[in-house]
Design a protein around this motif. Structure first.
Motif, short mmCIF file in Angstrom:
data_model
loop_
_atom_site.label_atom_id
_atom_site.label_comp_id
_atom_site.label_asym_id
_atom_site.label_seq_id
_atom_site.Cartn_x
_atom_site.Cartn_y
_atom_site.Cartn_z
N PHE A 141 -17.09 2.77 3.32
CA PHE A 141 -16.24 3.56 2.44
C PHE A 141 -16.97 4.78 1.90
O PHE A 141 -16.37 5.84 1.71
N PHE A 147 0.83 -1.20 0.00
CA PHE A 147 0.00 0.00 0.00
C PHE A 147 0.86 1.26 0.00
O PHE A 147 1.87 1.32 0.73
N ILE A 164 -4.85 8.93 -0.08
CA ILE A 164 -5.47 7.69 0.37
C ILE A 164 -4.52 6.53 0.07
O ILE A 164 -3.81 6.55 -0.93
N LEU A 200 -3.53 3.15 -1.36
CA LEU A 200 -3.96 2.22 -2.40
C LEU A 200 -2.93 1.12 -2.56
O LEU A 200 -1.73 1.36 -2.43
N GLU A 239 0.55 5.82 -0.51
CA GLU A 239 -0.36 6.96 -0.55
C GLU A 239 -0.38 7.60 -1.94
O GLU A 239 0.66 7.93 -2.49
N SER A 261 -6.88 -2.14 -4.15
CA SER A 261 -7.52 -2.17 -2.84
C SER A 261 -7.28 -0.83 -2.15
O SER A 261 -6.20 -0.25 -2.28
N VAL A 262 -8.29 -0.36 -1.45
CA VAL A 262 -8.20 0.89 -0.70
C VAL A 262 -8.18 0.55 0.79
O VAL A 262 -9.03 -0.19 1.27
N GLN A 263 -7.20 1.10 1.49
CA GLN A 263 -7.11 0.88 2.94
C GLN A 263 -7.38 2.20 3.65
O GLN A 263 -6.79 3.22 3.32
N PHE A 264 -8.28 2.17 4.62
CA PHE A 264 -8.63 3.40 5.32
C PHE A 264 -9.05 3.09 6.75
O PHE A 264 -9.41 1.96 7.08
N TYR A 323 -11.71 -1.98 -5.53
CA TYR A 323 -12.40 -1.23 -6.59
C TYR A 323 -11.69 -1.47 -7.92
O TYR A 323 -10.46 -1.37 -8.00
#
Length: 354
Positions: free
Chosen positions: A82, A6, A95, A97, A8, A45-48, A59
């Protein structure tokens, strides 16, 4: 297994597509160009973080491969974690990713004919394949079948119209609406095998000469069409599918009667090192591994993305669900670890085998 990393990325733009969807573009720094290189049809993939902890969501990438940006299409879900998080973000924010993953991309060079089928937000990876193929494969002709509730619900409708005008001899688009009546009867309702059969008989699509078929939508549509194409005589390797949503399981509970023990020793190889932990029959594999400091790569935890794919070297294990592994992978011993059901007392898994 491709290691999940991941980084930013900065939001460069947010464009509203429909009342309930948006297109988000991220700028790719020069230093991360290689990490975010991708094939058309893959996903990130989005990590938050929220007050409830750290979350990961997948996504599909809607942009064609390039070095400057990466774009995703997001359907906003009421009370979605999300969706709520995204409302707090604006252009310039960063974010986390992951590097692109997935096997939903053309597997042969210079395809002469592609059939692309999408429902709702399933158009997102299809757009990447469509734009890339039209731009880079001058002889490729594409038929797109796109299903929505209504014209207002269509994502990428303006871009699709521009592409139709630009590639008038190479791109055919049929829009199906389930809640809006059109003058052409066959285009009313969802995409079904009967509609595919009609289009074939009328010469609007040519299944006899198609090089590859891509289907992205709900499981009911996807499995029905996949079965129809196989019965028609199209080789399985020519049909690629991806599900954009599967109703999540509320509780992870193993109900298999084949279990030989209430607790299993799990040995895994990951990044060249061996790690061990124990899990009981009703425990979540990924969560249990995490308790022992082992971070299993995952994106959906619902059997859809194959990010958690590994190979069973010894011992017996089963999957609760599988929406992403192909038959040849299962025969060779690959398994989705997020869906793992331990059967034997000792199981050895390899996450480094691709």
């Amino acid at each position: 297994m491709i290691k999940q990393v991941f980084s930013e990325l900065e939001i460069s733009s947010v464009k509203k597509e429909t009342k309930n969807s948006s297109r988000i573009r991220f700028s790719i720094p020069r230093a991360l160009t290689y990490q975010f290189s991708h094939k058309p049809g893959q996903y990130i993939s989005v990590q938050f973080d929220t007050k409830k902890g750290t979350h990961i969501r997948t996504y599909s990438i809607s942009s064609e491969p390039n070095n400057k940006y990466i774009e995703i299409g997001v359907k906003h879900i009421e009370k979605g974690i999300f969706s709520k998080f995204l409302k707090t973000k604006k252009t310039g924010d960063k974010i986390l990713l992951s590097n692109p993953e997935g096997k939903f991309f053309p597997s042969r060079k210079n395809p002469k004919k592609l059939l692309l089928i999408a429902a709702g937000s399933g158009i997102t990876p299809i757009m990447s394949i469509l734009k890339s193929s039209l731009k880079n494969e001058p002889e490729t002709k594409i038929a797109l079948l796109y299903s929505n509730k209504s014209f207002a619900d269509m994502m990428f409708k303006e871009e699709l119209q521009d592409l139709k005008d630009k590639y008038i001899d190479r791109l055919l688009v049929n829009n199906f609406f389930s809640r809006e009546v059109q003058s052409t009867e066959i285009l009313n309702g969802r995409i079904t095998k009967d509609k595919i059969e009609f289009l074939q008989k009328e010469g609007l699509i040519d299944l006899d000469s198609v090089d590859q078929i891509f289907i992205c939508g709900p499981i009911e549509m996807t499995t029905e069409l996949q079965s129809y194409f196989k019965k028609f005589g199209i080789a399985e390797k020519k049909i690629k599918t991806e599900l954009f949503f599967v109703t999540p399981t509320k509780d992870f509970k193993i109900k298999s009667k084949d279990l030989k023990t209430t607790e299993s020793k799990i040995d895994i190889i990951m990044d060249g090192s061996r790690k061990t932990f124990f899990m009981k029959r009703n425990e979540d594999f990924i969560e249990k591994a995490n308790q022992f400091g082992i971070n299993i790569p995952y994106s959906c935890k619902n059997g859809m993305c194959a990010t958690c794919r590994c190979k069973v070297i010894s011992g017996k294990a089963k999957m609760q669900k599988n929406y992403s592994l192909e038959e040849w992978e299962i025969k060779k011993g690959f398994i989705l670890s997020c869906q793992l059901e331990p059967i034997d007392k000792e199981i050895f898994l390899d996450f480094d085998i691709i």
